[in-house]
Design a protein around this motif. Sequence first.
Motif, PDB file in Angstrom:
ATOM      1  N   PHE A   1       0.863  -1.311  -0.015  1.00  0.00           N
ATOM      2  CA  PHE A   1       0.089   0.022   0.009  1.00  0.00           C
ATOM      3  C   PHE A   1       0.825   1.369  -0.138  1.00  0.00           C
ATOM      4  CE2 PHE A   1      -2.352   3.215   2.381  1.00  0.00           C
ATOM      5  CZ  PHE A   1      -3.235   3.418   1.323  1.00  0.00           C
ATOM      6  N   ASN A   2       0.780   2.084  -0.903  1.00  0.00           N
ATOM      7  CA  ASN A   2       1.352   3.202  -1.024  1.00  0.00           C
ATOM      8  C   ASN A   2       0.538   4.402  -1.244  1.00  0.00           C
ATOM      9  OD1 ASN A   2       3.616   1.690  -1.273  1.00  0.00           O
ATOM     10  ND2 ASN A   2       3.872   1.869  -3.398  1.00  0.00           N
ATOM     11  N   ALA A   3       0.777   5.573  -0.747  1.00  0.00           N
ATOM     12  CA  ALA A   3      -0.079   6.698  -0.698  1.00  0.00           C
ATOM     13  C   ALA A   3       0.917   7.886  -0.642  1.00  0.00           C
ATOM     14  CB  ALA A   3      -1.128   6.680   0.433  1.00  0.00           C
ATOM     15  N   ALA A   4      -0.001   9.050  -1.079  1.00  0.00           N
ATOM     16  CA  ALA A   4       0.918  10.522  -1.224  1.00  0.00           C
ATOM     17  C   ALA A   4      -0.306  11.475  -1.269  1.00  0.00           C
ATOM     18  CB  ALA A   4       1.797  10.466  -2.534  1.00  0.00           C
ATOM     19  N   ALA A   5       0.109  12.566  -0.561  1.00  0.00           N
ATOM     20  CA  ALA A   5      -0.645  13.935  -0.593  1.00  0.00           C
ATOM     21  C   ALA A   5       0.232  14.753  -0.942  1.00  0.00           C
ATOM     22  CB  ALA A   5      -1.219  14.079   0.815  1.00  0.00           C
ATOM     23  N   PHE A   6      -0.204  15.801  -1.702  1.00  0.00           N
ATOM     24  CA  PHE A   6       0.422  16.987  -2.396  1.00  0.00           C
ATOM     25  C   PHE A   6      -0.020  18.161  -2.636  1.00  0.00           C
ATOM     26  CE2 PHE A   6      -1.691  14.734  -5.611  1.00  0.00           C
ATOM     27  CZ  PHE A   6      -2.200  15.654  -6.513  1.00  0.00           C
ATOM     28  N   THR A   7       0.479  19.225  -2.709  1.00  0.00           N
ATOM     29  CA  THR A   7       0.048  20.395  -2.968  1.00  0.00           C
ATOM     30  C   THR A   7       1.242  21.133  -3.915  1.00  0.00           C
ATOM     31  OG1 THR A   7      -0.923  22.536  -2.326  1.00  0.00           O
ATOM     32  CG2 THR A   7       0.638  21.651  -0.863  1.00  0.00           C
TER      33      THR A   7
END
Length: 783
Positions: free
Chosen positions: A591-597
């Motif tokens: 499981f991989n996840a990323a949050a970005f702006t």
Amino acid sequence: MRFKHIAHARALALSASALTLCLGAQAHAQEAAQEQAAEETGGISEIVVTAQKVAENVQDVPIAITALTAERLENAGTTSLEGLTQLVPSVTFRKGTTSANSAIVMRGVGTITFSVAAEPSVSTVVDGVVLSRSGQAFMDLVDAERLEVLRGPQGTLFGKNASAGLVNIVSKGGTDTLQAEGRAEWYEGDEYRLRASVSGPLADGLTARVTGFYGSYDGNITNIYGGKNEKINGYEHYGARGIIDYDNGGSKFRLIADYFKANDDCCADVTTVSRGTALDKELGLPGGVAQGLEQRYVNHNLVTQTKDRQWSLTASGDFDVFESHTLSVVAGYRNWKNEEIREGDFLPRALVGTDQLHDNGEVRTEQLSLEVRLASDQTKPFFYQVGAFAWGSNNQQDFTRSDVKCATSTLPVDPLTGAQPCNLNDTVNTIFPTATSFSDVKSRNYAVFGQATYRFSDLISLTGGLRYTWDDLSFTHTRAPGVNATDGLPATGAGINDNPAGGKISAGGNGTNTSRGSSNNGNLSGRAVLQITPSDDVMLYGSYTRGYKGPAFNVFFNHTAPTNAVPIDEETSDAFEIGLKSQFLDNRVQFNAAAFTVTYNGFQANNFVLLNGAVVSNLTNAGSVRSKGFEADLLTVPVDGLTLRASAAYADAKVLKFNPNPSTNAPDARNGTRLPLAPKFTWTLGGSYERDLGGFKVYLDSDFRHVGKQFSDLGESGPIAAYGIWNAGLGFSDAEDLYRLTFHVRNITDKSYALLNVSSGQRLQIPRDADRYFGVSLRAKIR
């Protein structure tokens, strides 16, 4: 569809097939090692990537990245970068009438322009060589070992035209044992693909690989012009690729040569809403009315075509130096020619009050690049790499626009349509406005860069990198005002004006037929990453990246001084990202996840203005935009032989502050509106199943992709409705998987959709898989 080179192409494919039948081989070493590792652990195979210019497990790289293996690409039927949209939710695709005008969009951000003096925001790197134009990337994927899709700015290690993301393509190389493989495919609509490759040793430490391929397709749109009912929007592709690898333990060297040719009668804009009673009847559409998304007919007296020819040479080497360092060198030359033949009025003839508009353009691009890197031992607590980069690109474009125009006609009104056609033999009432341009653009880019990592402990490490980039860009653009082709007297028409390229003196131009411009720019970009690894199976990271995209100019047929001589300034981005990469349950779940702006300042975007009755594009520093959201990928092997996949991407990509269009002094996109080709939410679900039934194996592969509502252009114009596409394949092989027969079905639910919506629905780009179709493929390996 008529193809000039079919005999040559078939000979190429048949020759490669003959070699396949004559030679045998063992399994590819890396693939075999990965398969063996997966069998031993009963879990997910490790994928090694070069996302940071060194070999690493994809789970150890602190970047939001999707790695697609050759097997995954094959099972999904992905033959070009356009197919990435089915596999990677963060990626969308802007389909132009020619590959030169197509572009990849990532996290809602991409560069859409016709100018030959602008570069993409999403970079494509092929075996270490950065492509200068996005159109160069849309060739067939031949012998790709893997594709790495890196999301977010990647400028520190990969350069200036990766401000929104990057696609890294790595090719299969030679093998230590002799092997051969052939593949033949057939799909409904008379689509055929043939591919064959041979690889093996030449001498001690010296191996090679040769591949030939051919493909053709009649098309999914019918052109009813002249009662011919000719299929268009098809293609003919063929080419060859050769790789030589040398490895003596301390030194590795690779030489690649390839050739690619495409003759496509693609892509015609389909009229899908009414253009008025007379024009609807002129189109001669079935039932006399446009049928929206179900429309598969056009009536064009010129078939839109794209012709591509590309060849390249790449030389790369890795050399052990200073006991614990590796010196890497990558040099590349690419030569690309793209010809566009475009139907611009989308009608069968010129009419009183409705001009005929036809375009013909040819782009020629040469690029030469050299990169040198020195990397220390990656196993040490402190490791680094430094490098230098030099790159040059020469781009030339010849372009001709030809109109037919009449205000009155000596021909009678057509009783069947109610329209009055222009009389082409009457050169008094009918004129033929035309203009030709020549553009010459030179781009030079130099950079020095470095990145270092310090592991404070097994738990925490810190990475920092900087890149200084220097750009030199110049152009010369020559175009005289429009003239009547019959007598040479001044004349204007749809998309043809009376301005010289140098612009009118009264408007601030120099009054000549030539305009010039130049720009140079220096920039310091970089990144900082904090990486936390609490266990062997979990990695957390937080990063800040400063991205950069160099200056540009509006260099295209439509543009005139003084506005086209004003540089479009650099585009910079500030990206913040946090991410998680994890594996658990004995490596059966990943499981991989990323949050970005990401905030872009000086965002380079197309505005649209009206020029003599035709809408033309105008690249400008549109202002500031922001893309923020998250991505998640789940991969699990609950039982041996079964793999389940799920991915989701949410990107809220909007205009923060829009600058006025310099040509009109008025904005055409409101603050807060969404960027083009930026669906907020996209997700995929899929799975693969393999089972040994005693003497033979069965394979099942299926994927469903949902794409949310999006818009074709700035200002939220050209809406594209949400859609979902479901594909599947069922295969059978012998026990050793030497021979595999697979049955395919694309778009199982027969869901019609559009890739592009032009002029408020007046024209749509309808892709091949907007209709359900079936196919079959046969792959053979001889060992």
